[in-house]
Design a protein around this motif. Structure first.
Motif, PDB file in Angstrom:
ATOM      1  N   SER A 173       0.846  -1.295  -0.068  1.00  0.00           N
ATOM      2  CA  SER A 173      -0.147  -0.067   0.017  1.00  0.00           C
ATOM      3  C   SER A 173       0.715   1.285   0.163  1.00  0.00           C
ATOM      4  CB  SER A 173      -0.931  -0.074   1.356  1.00  0.00           C
ATOM      5  OG  SER A 173      -1.678  -1.086   1.151  1.00  0.00           O
ATOM      6  N   PRO A 174       1.382   1.453  -1.291  1.00  0.00           N
ATOM      7  CA  PRO A 174       2.614   2.636  -1.120  1.00  0.00           C
ATOM      8  C   PRO A 174       1.711   4.044  -1.280  1.00  0.00           C
ATOM      9  CG  PRO A 174       2.362   1.702  -3.246  1.00  0.00           C
ATOM     10  CD  PRO A 174       1.387   0.731  -2.337  1.00  0.00           C
ATOM     11  N   GLY A 175       0.501   4.164  -1.707  1.00  0.00           N
ATOM     12  CA  GLY A 175      -0.038   5.443  -2.004  1.00  0.00           C
ATOM     13  C   GLY A 175       0.641   5.894  -3.160  1.00  0.00           C
ATOM     14  N   ALA A 176       0.996   7.252  -3.065  1.00  0.00           N
ATOM     15  CA  ALA A 176       1.747   8.074  -4.094  1.00  0.00           C
ATOM     16  C   ALA A 176       3.574   7.961  -3.940  1.00  0.00           C
ATOM     17  CB  ALA A 176       1.630   9.286  -4.174  1.00  0.00           C
ATOM     18  N   ASN A 177       3.704   7.191  -2.827  1.00  0.00           N
ATOM     19  CA  ASN A 177       5.241   6.890  -2.664  1.00  0.00           C
ATOM     20  C   ASN A 177       5.823   5.696  -3.781  1.00  0.00           C
ATOM     21  OD1 ASN A 177       5.279   8.600  -0.390  1.00  0.00           O
ATOM     22  ND2 ASN A 177       4.213   7.111   0.788  1.00  0.00           N
ATOM     23  N   LYS A 178       7.063   5.995  -3.587  1.00  0.00           N
ATOM     24  CA  LYS A 178       7.920   5.051  -4.574  1.00  0.00           C
ATOM     25  C   LYS A 178       7.545   3.626  -3.941  1.00  0.00           C
ATOM     26  CE  LYS A 178      12.353   4.241  -3.965  1.00  0.00           C
ATOM     27  NZ  LYS A 178      13.905   4.349  -3.992  1.00  0.00           N
ATOM     28  N   PHE A 179       7.427   2.559  -4.981  1.00  0.00           N
ATOM     29  CA  PHE A 179       7.871   1.153  -4.693  1.00  0.00           C
ATOM     30  C   PHE A 179       8.361   0.521  -5.801  1.00  0.00           C
ATOM     31  CE2 PHE A 179       3.809   1.796  -7.229  1.00  0.00           C
ATOM     32  CZ  PHE A 179       3.790   0.452  -8.073  1.00  0.00           C
ATOM     33  N   CYS A 180       9.144  -0.827  -5.359  1.00  0.00           N
ATOM     34  CA  CYS A 180       9.994  -1.403  -6.100  1.00  0.00           C
ATOM     35  C   CYS A 180       9.400  -2.730  -6.210  1.00  0.00           C
ATOM     36  CB  CYS A 180      11.351  -1.196  -5.611  1.00  0.00           C
ATOM     37  SG  CYS A 180      11.932   0.147  -5.470  1.00  0.00           S
ATOM     38  N   TYR A 181       9.045  -3.124  -7.409  1.00  0.00           N
ATOM     39  CA  TYR A 181       8.552  -4.591  -7.833  1.00  0.00           C
ATOM     40  C   TYR A 181       9.587  -5.515  -8.662  1.00  0.00           C
ATOM     41  CZ  TYR A 181       7.111  -3.123 -12.586  1.00  0.00           C
ATOM     42  OH  TYR A 181       7.047  -2.703 -13.952  1.00  0.00           O
ATOM     43  N   THR A 182       9.384  -6.691  -8.457  1.00  0.00           N
ATOM     44  CA  THR A 182      10.071  -7.628  -9.171  1.00  0.00           C
ATOM     45  C   THR A 182       8.928  -8.876  -9.716  1.00  0.00           C
ATOM     46  OG1 THR A 182      11.918  -7.655  -7.858  1.00  0.00           O
ATOM     47  CG2 THR A 182      11.668  -9.392  -9.183  1.00  0.00           C
ATOM     48  N   ILE A 183       8.786  -8.799 -11.088  1.00  0.00           N
ATOM     49  CA  ILE A 183       8.056  -9.956 -11.735  1.00  0.00           C
ATOM     50  C   ILE A 183       8.964 -11.076 -12.358  1.00  0.00           C
ATOM     51  CG2 ILE A 183       6.454 -10.395 -13.556  1.00  0.00           C
ATOM     52  CD1 ILE A 183       5.566  -7.491 -13.335  1.00  0.00           C
ATOM     53  N   ASP A 184       8.758 -12.293 -11.883  1.00  0.00           N
ATOM     54  CA  ASP A 184       9.811 -13.339 -12.204  1.00  0.00           C
ATOM     55  C   ASP A 184       9.092 -14.381 -12.691  1.00  0.00           C
ATOM     56  OD1 ASP A 184      12.851 -14.094 -11.227  1.00  0.00           O
ATOM     57  OD2 ASP A 184      11.376 -15.712 -10.927  1.00  0.00           O
ATOM     58  N   SER A 185       9.675 -15.064 -13.577  1.00  0.00           N
ATOM     59  CA  SER A 185       9.260 -16.339 -14.307  1.00  0.00           C
ATOM     60  C   SER A 185      10.359 -17.480 -14.356  1.00  0.00           C
ATOM     61  CB  SER A 185       8.621 -16.313 -15.742  1.00  0.00           C
ATOM     62  OG  SER A 185       8.401 -17.564 -16.014  1.00  0.00           O
ATOM     63  N   ASN A 186      10.349 -18.388 -13.452  1.00  0.00           N
ATOM     64  CA  ASN A 186      11.493 -19.291 -13.541  1.00  0.00           C
ATOM     65  C   ASN A 186      10.885 -20.844 -13.655  1.00  0.00           C
ATOM     66  OD1 ASN A 186      13.859 -20.646 -12.982  1.00  0.00           O
ATOM     67  ND2 ASN A 186      13.909 -19.909 -10.953  1.00  0.00           N
ATOM     68  N   ALA A 187      11.249 -21.399 -14.806  1.00  0.00           N
ATOM     69  CA  ALA A 187      10.864 -22.729 -15.175  1.00  0.00           C
ATOM     70  C   ALA A 187       9.327 -22.992 -14.717  1.00  0.00           C
ATOM     71  CB  ALA A 187      11.791 -23.608 -14.180  1.00  0.00           C
ATOM     72  N   GLY A 188       8.420 -22.053 -15.591  1.00  0.00           N
ATOM     73  CA  GLY A 188       7.087 -22.128 -15.206  1.00  0.00           C
ATOM     74  C   GLY A 188       6.382 -21.747 -14.167  1.00  0.00           C
ATOM     75  N   VAL A 189       7.258 -21.112 -13.159  1.00  0.00           N
ATOM     76  CA  VAL A 189       6.864 -20.640 -12.041  1.00  0.00           C
ATOM     77  C   VAL A 189       6.882 -19.000 -11.601  1.00  0.00           C
ATOM     78  CG1 VAL A 189       6.837 -20.681  -9.361  1.00  0.00           C
ATOM     79  CG2 VAL A 189       6.968 -22.800 -10.692  1.00  0.00           C
ATOM     80  N   VAL A 190       5.856 -18.435 -11.564  1.00  0.00           N
ATOM     81  CA  VAL A 190       5.747 -16.972 -11.640  1.00  0.00           C
ATOM     82  C   VAL A 190       5.860 -16.551 -10.337  1.00  0.00           C
ATOM     83  CG1 VAL A 190       3.561 -16.541 -11.998  1.00  0.00           C
ATOM     84  CG2 VAL A 190       5.208 -14.765 -12.587  1.00  0.00           C
ATOM     85  N   ASN A 191       6.728 -15.491  -9.720  1.00  0.00           N
ATOM     86  CA  ASN A 191       6.425 -14.618  -8.516  1.00  0.00           C
ATOM     87  C   ASN A 191       6.497 -13.201  -8.664  1.00  0.00           C
ATOM     88  OD1 ASN A 191       7.372 -16.647  -6.089  1.00  0.00           O
ATOM     89  ND2 ASN A 191       8.754 -17.421  -8.038  1.00  0.00           N
ATOM     90  N   VAL A 192       5.588 -12.541  -8.242  1.00  0.00           N
ATOM     91  CA  VAL A 192       5.699 -11.297  -8.362  1.00  0.00           C
ATOM     92  C   VAL A 192       5.551 -10.574  -6.854  1.00  0.00           C
ATOM     93  CG1 VAL A 192       4.026  -9.341  -9.090  1.00  0.00           C
ATOM     94  CG2 VAL A 192       3.860 -11.673 -10.051  1.00  0.00           C
ATOM     95  N   SER A 193       6.541  -9.662  -6.775  1.00  0.00           N
ATOM     96  CA  SER A 193       6.661  -9.172  -5.307  1.00  0.00           C
ATOM     97  C   SER A 193       6.825  -7.835  -5.362  1.00  0.00           C
ATOM     98  CB  SER A 193       7.845  -9.923  -4.666  1.00  0.00           C
ATOM     99  OG  SER A 193       8.915  -9.706  -5.258  1.00  0.00           O
ATOM    100  N   VAL A 194       6.703  -7.087  -4.015  1.00  0.00           N
ATOM    101  CA  VAL A 194       6.894  -5.568  -3.772  1.00  0.00           C
ATOM    102  C   VAL A 194       7.928  -5.628  -2.605  1.00  0.00           C
ATOM    103  CG1 VAL A 194       6.072  -3.509  -3.065  1.00  0.00           C
ATOM    104  CG2 VAL A 194       4.813  -4.735  -4.814  1.00  0.00           C
TER     105      VAL A 194
END
Length: 249
Positions: A173-194
């Motif tokens: 819940s960053p609002g208007a503040n900076k957030f850093c994300y990662t979208i990752d696909s590794n051998a058919g498994v996806v991970n999405v994180s902030v």
């Protein structure tokens, strides 16, 4: 009279300065493998695209520019004379990664593929929704990272044909503040994180092997979730600023 002429000259200079945009290619971004889709039409009436070569040659406009703090800025208006891509009702100013010599040289479920970015959402339209990162296929989008009313959600498609909807997970819940994300696909498994927030994980190939037939590509920018003309407020639209954007394969 001299004073009037001077004022006119200063006014003209101000207008010219206001319409001068700095190319993101001059900033701290490697855009050699990215093209951009704009919210305006090309000569055929489709959403205009700017090639990686044009971006690297210095392309900039009010839809895609480097701001005074060095942030790569994407602006998507939602009213006026605009255009969308064929399968969408929403306008966008959005980068699309290109691997290899043409847009069909993309990646599949095998291997390890990562998109990382740090983002500020500076403005949204009436829907309060904007997509700031994606894994897309030639069919359905596998992953969409959506900022909605100050919260960030991972939206992961369950099946390759789009059936059974998507899994939606609140990450931060960053609002208007900076957030850093990662979208990752590794051998058919996806991970999405902030960073500092949550993670969504999904075995998309294990759940639906039909994903194996697809090719994928990353997208990042301001994909405003608003139909053209739905928000009639003057100056309505979505503005997203990127402090960093890196993809690895």
């Amino acid at each position: 009279m001299k004073k009037l002429i001077l004022l006119c000259m200063l006014s003209m200079a101000s207008v010219q300065a206001a319409t001068t945009y700095i190319s993101p290619a001059t900033g701290n971004f490697d855009l050699r493998q990215w093209k951009i889709t704009l919210p305006i039409a090309d000569s055929s009436g489709d959403a205009a695209e700017i090639s990686p070569e044009e971006i690297m040659a210095g392309y900039a406009s009010k839809y895609f520019y480097l701001d005074d703090k060095g942030k790569m800025t994407f602006w998507t208006p939602v009213n006026g004379k605009l255009a969308t891509t064929p399968n969408s009702s929403y306008p966008r100013s959005e980068l699309r990664e290109i691997i290899g010599d043409n847009s069909r040289d993309d990646w599949n479920w095998e291997g390890h593929h990562t998109l990382q970015a740090c983002v500020w959402v500076s403005q949204v339209s009436m829907s309060k929704k904007v997509i700031v990162g994606q894994i897309h296929s030639y069919g359905e989008p596998l992953v969409k990272l959506q900022w909605y009313n100050g919260d960030v959600y991972a939206q992961i498609k369950r099946q390759e044909n789009g059936e059974n909807g998507e899994i939606k997970t609140k990450l931060a819940s960053p609002g208007a503040n900076k957030f850093c994300y990662t979208i990752d696909s590794n051998a058919g498994v996806v991970n999405v994180s902030v960073a500092g927030g949550g993670t969504a994980t999904y075995d998309y190939v294990g759940t639906d092997p039909n994903w194996k037939i697809q090719k994928f590509y990353f997208k990042a920018g301001s994909y405003c979730q608003e139909k053209i003309g739905a928000d009639t407020t003057p100056g309505a639209g979505c503005k997203v600023r990127f402090g960093s954007l890196v993809s690895t394969h």
